[in-house]
Design a protein around this motif. Sequence first.
Motif, mmCIF file in Angstrom:
data_model
loop_
_atom_site.group_PDB
_atom_site.id
_atom_site.type_symbol
_atom_site.label_atom_id
_atom_site.label_comp_id
_atom_site.label_asym_id
_atom_site.label_seq_id
_atom_site.Cartn_x
_atom_site.Cartn_y
_atom_site.Cartn_z
ATOM 1 N N THR A 333 -62.684 -49.255 22.795
ATOM 2 C CA THR A 333 -62.037 -49.544 23.865
ATOM 3 C C THR A 333 -62.374 -48.670 25.151
ATOM 4 O OG1 THR A 333 -60.010 -50.473 22.582
ATOM 5 C CG2 THR A 333 -59.537 -49.798 24.946
ATOM 6 N N VAL A 334 -62.554 -49.124 26.298
ATOM 7 C CA VAL A 334 -62.873 -48.255 27.387
ATOM 8 C C VAL A 334 -61.816 -48.782 28.419
ATOM 9 C CG1 VAL A 334 -64.464 -47.737 29.153
ATOM 10 C CG2 VAL A 334 -65.300 -48.195 26.930
ATOM 11 N N TYR A 335 -60.892 -47.962 28.823
ATOM 12 C CA TYR A 335 -59.844 -48.361 29.805
ATOM 13 C C TYR A 335 -60.175 -48.386 31.198
ATOM 14 C CZ TYR A 335 -56.970 -46.604 25.659
ATOM 15 O OH TYR A 335 -56.531 -46.113 24.419
ATOM 16 N N GLU A 336 -59.678 -49.600 31.832
ATOM 17 C CA GLU A 336 -60.003 -49.839 33.010
ATOM 18 C C GLU A 336 -59.535 -48.573 34.061
ATOM 19 O OE1 GLU A 336 -61.460 -52.491 34.418
ATOM 20 O OE2 GLU A 336 -61.527 -53.742 32.582
ATOM 21 N N GLU A 337 -58.446 -47.882 33.828
ATOM 22 C CA GLU A 337 -58.184 -46.771 34.794
ATOM 23 C C GLU A 337 -59.486 -45.843 34.758
ATOM 24 O OE1 GLU A 337 -56.405 -48.048 32.350
ATOM 25 O OE2 GLU A 337 -54.936 -49.176 33.571
ATOM 26 N N GLN A 338 -59.857 -45.336 33.622
ATOM 27 C CA GLN A 338 -60.946 -44.450 33.724
ATOM 28 C C GLN A 338 -62.210 -44.883 34.472
ATOM 29 O OE1 GLN A 338 -61.679 -43.751 29.764
ATOM 30 N NE2 GLN A 338 -59.701 -42.703 29.317
ATOM 31 N N ILE A 339 -62.640 -46.408 34.423
ATOM 32 C CA ILE A 339 -63.580 -47.014 34.995
ATOM 33 C C ILE A 339 -63.230 -46.838 36.453
ATOM 34 C CG2 ILE A 339 -64.975 -48.829 35.170
ATOM 35 C CD1 ILE A 339 -65.483 -47.548 32.538
ATOM 36 N N LYS A 340 -61.924 -47.112 37.096
ATOM 37 C CA LYS A 340 -61.599 -47.149 38.340
ATOM 38 C C LYS A 340 -62.054 -45.749 38.835
ATOM 39 C CE LYS A 340 -58.499 -51.125 38.184
ATOM 40 N NZ LYS A 340 -57.121 -51.454 38.371
ATOM 41 N N VAL A 341 -61.495 -44.573 38.213
ATOM 42 C CA VAL A 341 -61.560 -43.396 38.778
ATOM 43 C C VAL A 341 -63.378 -43.026 38.700
ATOM 44 C CG1 VAL A 341 -61.443 -40.667 38.099
ATOM 45 C CG2 VAL A 341 -59.447 -42.330 37.408
ATOM 46 N N LEU A 342 -64.254 -43.516 37.951
ATOM 47 C CA LEU A 342 -65.517 -43.346 38.181
ATOM 48 C C LEU A 342 -65.919 -44.054 39.288
ATOM 49 C CD1 LEU A 342 -66.791 -43.214 34.463
ATOM 50 C CD2 LEU A 342 -66.164 -41.283 35.920
ATOM 51 N N LYS A 343 -65.610 -45.083 39.538
ATOM 52 C CA LYS A 343 -65.820 -46.197 40.789
ATOM 53 C C LYS A 343 -65.732 -45.403 41.924
ATOM 54 C CE LYS A 343 -65.982 -50.699 38.529
ATOM 55 N NZ LYS A 343 -65.336 -51.937 38.451
ATOM 56 N N SER A 344 -64.547 -44.659 41.995
ATOM 57 C CA SER A 344 -64.019 -44.045 43.534
ATOM 58 C C SER A 344 -64.642 -42.714 43.537
ATOM 59 C CB SER A 344 -62.537 -43.916 43.246
ATOM 60 O OG SER A 344 -62.305 -43.060 42.219
ATOM 61 N N SER A 345 -65.796 -42.608 42.804
ATOM 62 C CA SER A 345 -66.484 -41.073 42.795
ATOM 63 C C SER A 345 -67.294 -41.170 44.230
ATOM 64 C CB SER A 345 -67.685 -41.301 41.577
ATOM 65 O OG SER A 345 -68.238 -39.823 41.846
ATOM 66 N N LYS A 346 -67.187 -39.750 44.500
ATOM 67 C CA LYS A 346 -68.031 -39.470 45.633
ATOM 68 C C LYS A 346 -69.542 -39.394 45.489
ATOM 69 C CE LYS A 346 -64.307 -36.527 47.304
ATOM 70 N NZ LYS A 346 -63.733 -35.282 47.611
#
Length: 1642
Positions: A333-346
Motif C-alpha cells: 500500500t502506498v497512501y495517496e496523501e504521501q503521493i500528494k505531498v510529493l506532487k506538491s514538491s518544489k
Amino acid sequence: MRTYLLEKSRVVFQAEEERNYHIFYQLCASAALPEFKTLRLGNANYFHYTKQGGSPVIDGIDDAKEMVHTRQACTLLGINDSYQMGIFRILAGILHLGNVGFTSRDADSCTIPHKHEPLTIFCDLMGVEYQEMCHWLCHRKLATAAETYIKPISKLQAINARDALCKHIYAKLFNWIVDHVNKALHSAIKQHSFIGVLDIYGFETFEINSFEQFCINYANEKLQQQFNMHVFKLEQEEYMKEQIPWTLIDFYDNQPCINLIEAKLGILDLLDEECKMPKGSDDSWAQKLYNTHLKKCALFEKPRMSNKAFIIQHFADKVEYQCEGFLEKNKDTVYEEQIKVLKSSKFKMLSELFQDEEKALSPTSATPSGRTLLSRTAVKPAKAKPGQASKEHKKTVGHQFRNSLHLLMETLNATTPHYVRCIKPNDFKFPFTFDEKRAVQQLRACGVLETIRISAAGFPSRWTYQEFFSRYRVLMKQKDVLSDRKQTCKNLLEKLILNKDKYQFGKTKIFFRAGQVAYLEKIRADKLRVACIRIQKTIRGWLMRKKYLRMRKAAIAIQRYVRGYQARCYAKFLRRTRAAIIIQKFQRMYVVRKRYHLMRAATIVLQSLLRGYIARNKYQRMLREHKAIIIQKHVRGWLARVCYHRSLKAIVYLQCCYRRMMAKRELKKLKIEARSVERYKKLNIGMENKIMQLQRKVDEQNKDYKSLLEKLTNLETTYNTETEKLRNDVERLRMSEEEAKNATNRVNTLQEEITKLRKELHQTQSEKKTIEEWADKYKQETEQLVSELKEQNTLLKKEKEELNRRIHDQAKEMTETMEKKLVEETKQLELDLNDERLRYQNLLNEFSRLEERYEDLKDEVNLMVSIPKPGHKRTDSTHSSNESEYTFSSEITETEDLPLRMEQEPSEKKAPLDMSLFLKLQKRVTELEQEKQSLQDELDRKEEQALRTKTREEEEERPPMRGAELEYESLKRQELESENKKLKNELNELQKALLEKSSPEVTAPGAPAYRVLLDQLTSVSEELEVRKEEVLILRSQLVSQKEAIQPKNTMTDSTILLEDVQKMKDKGEIAQAYIGLKETNRQSLQDYHMLNEDGELWLVYEGLKQTNRLLESQLQSQKKSHDNELEALRGEIQSLKEENNRQQQLLAQNLQLPPEARIEASLQHEITRLTNENLFYEELYADDPMKYQSYRISLYKRMIDLMEQLEKQDKTVRKLKKQLKVFAKKIGELEVGQMENISPGQIIDEPIRPVNIPRKEKDFQGMLEYKKDDEPKLVKNLILDLKPRGVAVNLIPGLPAYILFMCVRHADYLNDDQKVRSLLTSTINGIKKVLKKRGDDFETVSFWLSNTCRFLHCLKQYSGEEGFMKHNTPRQNEHCLTNFDLAEYRQVLSDLAIQIYQQLVRVLENILQPMIVSGMLEHETIQGVSGVKPPGLRKRTSSIADEGTYTLDSIIRQLNTFHYVMCQHGMDPELIKQVVKQTFYITGAVTLNNLLLRKDMCSWSKGMQIRYNVSQLEEWLRDKNLMNSGAKETLEPLIQAAQLLQVKKKTDEDAEAICSMCNALTTAQIVKVLNLYTPVNEFEERVSISFIRTIQMRLRDRKDSPQLLMDAKHIFPVTFPFNPSSLALETIQIPASLGLAFISRV
C-alpha cells in the motif's frame, strides 16, 4: 526498451551477503566529491537500505570509479548534468528516508522524534514540508460514504508504508530513466526485428520462503514451460526436416502447477480475494487454500506441524511457503496523501515523476521482484486503459506480476529465443571451488537435465555426409571410395556398425544414437595409431643404419691412432726401464754406505753416554746414603725436642690454670669491694672506639663539606660576575638617561635666556643684528644637540629592552633545559632503580634457593651422621687427624668435594687388586678402628669431667649465658659483613654504569643530577665503610679479649697447621692439600722394608703415627676447651654490645641538647668513662707502674685533642646533619614515591569485605599480651596450623598480621628487645616453614603474601616516621612504636615478601603452563575459521572442547579463581595488578614461543583465532578494572605476531607496514613467523624469499636481541607501595577458633 518484473523489493531489503542496487553504493563512495556535498551522504554502513546484506564492498570493484562510468553513460545517453544531479538527489533522499525511525506511542499509533535528522534531510532534498511529511508517515486518511477521517497507524504499518513509498519513488524514477533512454535511442528508420536480453532469476528455496520466492518460482514455472516447449519443438522440426521416423518422447509438463497458481480460484486469485476482505488475514487465507486445493490437487500439500504454511510441488523441487506476510506484501500500500505531498514538491524533477501517471510505458511497474528486459521491438506496447493510471498503485502485487508475466510470455512466443545457462560453482563466492551437488541441483532446477533426457531419447549426434566422409576417410580403402558420398558413407557404416537401429540416414545428415560417435572415434584412433607405428619403424631403421656406418668409420680411425700410440709408449718404457736399473744400482750402494757410517757413529755415542750414566748413578747412590745419615740425625734430635716442649707446655698450662683459679678468687674479692666502680666501667666500655669512629666520621664529613662549599663558592662567583656585568650595563643606561634629562633641562634654561636676550635686544637696537645672528646660530646648535641626544636615548632604550628580552629568554631556556634534564634524569633513575630492584630480587631469590639447599644438605648430613651406612669406608688414625686439622678452616662444600671424589674413584678402580695385601690392610683397619674407639671413649670421659668442673665454676662465678642469643649475634655479624660487601659492590657497579651509560649532558660534572646522585653514592659508601670498620673493631675486641684471657703458652703445635691452612687463600689450594694428604695416607706399605736397609725410616714412620694420635687427642681436648672459652667470650660480647647500645642512646640524647650543653655533657661522660677506665687499668697494671704511667699520659693527650676537635667541629656537624637529612629525604622520595601516588579512591577501592566490628566495652590500647613461654604455641596456632580458607571466608583479611603486630607493640611497650627480636625471628621462620611445606598451594602462598605485606605496612604505619603517618588518625598515631626502630626488620620482611611473591609466580606458572598452549593456540574458539565448512552444516560456536583438553574458558576460569582468592585474602590492589601483569606476561611468552616453534600454527586463520583469544583476555581485564595494570602491554608481542599472520605479505608497502607495526617483535621472530607461514587454502600463497629478505634489509638497523624465544621465566621486579589500614587496632577481637586463649587484650 520495456520494463518487466522490476525487483523493487531489493531497494528496502537485501538477504545476507547481497547488496542493494549498485547506484546507492556508488553514491556513498563518491560522497566526498564537491558536487555531492549537498546530498549529505556518508558510508554505506550508515544507511539502513545498504547495510542489511552485511557485504557493502565487493572485492575487485571500486564503486567510486564505477560512479564515473555511470555518469559518462548518462551523459552519452543525453541526460544532462542537471538531470543527473536530480536523479542522484532522489536516490539520496531514498537512502535518508530509509533511516527514518518510528517510536511506538501505543499499540495503534506511533510518532517520529522531534527534528529527526534523516527526515529533515529527506524533506530538504525532496523540497517538501517537514510537518506534512512527518504527519502523513504516521497517519492515513480513510474515506467513507459520509465523511473522511484521519487515523493513526501502528509502528509496523508505518515502516511498511515508508518502504512502499521508497519502492514507489524508485519505480517512478526507473520508468523515467527508461523513457529518456528510449527517447535517446529512438530512430526514424522502421524496425523490423530486435534482439532482447532477458536475465532469468533462478529457482529459489530457503528455510523460510515468503511472497517473493512464490512470485519468482511462479515466473520460473512459466519460463520452464516455454523452454521445454521450445526444445521439444526444435527437436521435432529437425527430425521432420530430415524425414526420419521417430516415436514421440514423453516429457514433464508443468501446466498443472501453473494452473494451481494462476487459474480461477487459484492461489493468486484467492490471495487477491482475501486482500479485498475488510478483515482478511494470513490465517483465513491459509484455511481457504486448504479447503480449496488440499486433497484435490496432487501438487498442493499441507505441512504436518503447521497451519500457516503450504507446499507446492514445482518442476525442480517441493517448496514450503510460510503464509505470514503474504497479504501485506501483496497489497504493497502506498497512501495517496504521501503521493500528494510529493506532487506538491518544489523540486521540479520529483513533481514530473508523479504527474501524468497514465503516460507510463509499463502498466506493471509496481512489482516486488524481477529483472529488466532491454529491447528494440516492433511489438505493440501495452496501452493503458482510461482511468487506470490513477489507481495503478492500488492494484495488488500478484495481479500486476501476473499481467507483466503474461506480456513477457507473449513477447517470448513471438520471438526466437536462445538460452545461456549460468551455473554458480559454489555459494561462498570462492575461486577455484566447485560444488558438484550444488551444480547438479541448479541443472535440475534450470531444466537442463530434462532437456538432455529428451535429446538422449532421440539421436543426439548428427553429421553431414561431407563432414563424415572427411573425418572417417582413413577407415576406407581405395576401392570403397565412390563418387556418391552418401552411398560411400552408407557402405562404411554397414561394415562398422552392425546394429542398424543405432543410426539413421537423413536427407543431408546422418543421425547417431548416444555413444556411437565415440565408438567410431576409437576405431579411427586405432587406425591412425597403427599407421604412425609403421612410419616410425621405417624412419627409425634408416636413422640407426646411418648412425651405425658413421660410428664404424670413426672406430677404425681411432683404432689406427691408438695402436701407433701404444707402440711408441712401449719403446719409451723399455728405454726408461734400462736407465732406472742403472740409477738403482748406484743409489743402493750410496744408501748402504751412509747407513753403515751412521750406525758406527751412534754406537760410539751410546757407549760414551752409558758409561757416564753408570758413573753418575754410583755417585748419586753414595750421596743419598750420606744425606740419609744426616736426616736420621736431625729427625731423632727433633723427636727429642718435641717431647721436651710438650712436657714443658703441659707444666706451664697447669701453672696457668692454678694461677687463674687464684686470680678468680682474688677478683671475686675485688668485685665485692668495687661494685660502684664496676657500673661506670660497664657504661664506658667501647666508648673510646665510638668516639674514634665519630671523629673519623666528622673528618670525612668535613672533607665533603669543604668540597661542596668550594663548588658552591665557584657557582656564587660565576653568578656574581654575571650579575655585576648586568648591573654595570643597567647603571650605564641610567647614566645616559640622566644625561639626556640634563640636556633637556639645559635646553629649557637656554630658552629662558633667549627670551631675556630678546627683551634686551628690543631695548638695545644697536646690538640687535649681531645678537640675533648669534642667537640663531646657538639655537641651531642646541637643537642639533637635542636631536642627537634624543636619538641616543632611543637607541639606549632599545638596547635595554633587547638585553631584558635576552635575559628573559635565557632564563626561560635555562628553566626549560633544566626541567627536561630533570625529567630525563628522573626517568633514568627510575630505570636504574628498577634494574637494581630486579637484580636485588634475583639475588634474593638465589639466596633463598641456596638457603634451602643448605638446609637440605644439613638435613642429609645429620641423617648420614645419625644412621651410619653399613659399607662406610674408614681411614686410619693419621688420616682422620689430618682431616680434623683442616676441616674447620676449609671452605670446601659437598658440591665442590663431589668432583674430587669422582676423580679419585676411577683411579682406585684402575689399580690392580692384590688379595693378600687387601686382607692385611683390612685387618689393620679393624685394629685401628678399635684403637680409635677406645681413645674416643677416654676423650669423652675427660670432656664430661671438664664440663662438670667448668659448670660448677661458672655457676659460682657468673650467671649462665644464653647460647642461642650468642649464636644469633654471631650469625647476624656475619650477615652484616656479607650484606655490606654486597651493597658496596652493587653501589660501585651502579656508579660505573651511571658514568658509562648516561648522556654527557646529564652526567657532566657540573650537572645537578650528577652531583646529587654522586653525593648519595658517596654517603652510602661511607656508611658501608663505617659499618665495615665497626665489624673489624668488634673482631679486634674479640681477638684482644681472647688473647688477654687465654694464656699464650697453652697453644700446641696444631696452631702451626692452622696457620698453614689459613695461608691458603684459594679453595683449590686447600682441596689439593686435602687430596695430597689422602693420597699420601692411602699409599701402599708393602715395600716399606725397602725404604732403608736398617729400617730406620720405618721406625720414624711408626713414631710419627703415634705422635699424630697423641696430637689428635690433645687437639680434641683443646678444641673442647676453646669452645667453652668461646661461649664465655660471646657472653662478654653480648654484655659489651648492650653497654655499647646504652652509650649510643646517651650519645643520641646528647646530640638533641643545645651546643653548649652538648659539649658539657659529652665532656662529663668522657671524664666519667676515663675515670672508670683509669680505675680499671690501675687495678690491671698494679704490678707494672711504668705501663700505667705511659697509659695515663697518652689518655690525657687524647682527651685534650678530642675536646679541641669537638669544639671546632660542633657547627659543621649541624650543617652536615641538615645536608644528610636532605639526601635522606631524596632517597626516601624514590622509595615512597609510588606510595604517595596512590589516590584516595584507589585506597577506598581495596577489595576488602566490610567487617562488622563490635562496639568496645572498655578502652583498649590495641596491644596483645602473651608470655615468653607461649611464643612457640602462638607461632604454631597462628602460622603453622592455620588454614587460609577458613580465615579468608570467616575473619578479617590480614588478621594474623594484625595479631602479630599487636604482640610486637606490647613487647615494645615493655621495652623488651629480646622478646621483640625473638617474636619477629620466630614469625619469619614460621612463615618460611609453612611455605616450604605447602609451597605448591596457591591459597596458602597468596594468604601469607597478603599477611606479610599487611604486617610490613603495619610496621611502617606505626613506626613514627612522618612519611608514613600522613593517613593515620590521631588515635592511630598514639599507637606508634616508642622504644625500638624496626627498620632492619622491615627490610627483612620486605625480602621475605619478595620471596613469597616469586614463589606465588612459580605456582601460577605451574598451574597455567599446561593450559596456555591448548587454550590459546590449539583449541578453536571460533568454529570454522581454520577450514571451509560444507554448505548446510552451520554448527553453533562452542567453547566446550573434548574431555581432557583446555580451552580459553578454562584459562579465564582459572584467572577468575586467582583473582577471587587474592581479593578474598585482602591483597593490596597494586600487588594484584603486578601479579596479573606477570600472569599475562607468562601467557603471552609461552604462546608466542610455541607459535614460533610450530609450523602448523602459523596461518591466517590461527592469527584470527589468537586475536580473538587476546580480545577475550582484554575483556577480562576490563571487567576486573585492571586495564591500567600494564598486563595488556605484555601481550603486545603476541598481538603483533597475530597481526603479522593476517596482513598482506607481497609488496614493498606491505613490508614497510610490517616493519612499523611489529615494533615489539625482534627481527629474528618476524623472520621466523614469515618462514613458518603455511597457507591453509589454495588461494593463499607462501611468503616469498625476496619479501623476507626485504624485511631483513629494512630491519637491519634495528638494535634488538638476537634471541628467538621470549624468556618465559622472567619475573618483573615487585614493589610494595605503602597502603595504610584504616582499621583501628583496639577494635580487633580474636576469635576462639584460632586457639589463642593464652593471649589477652591490653
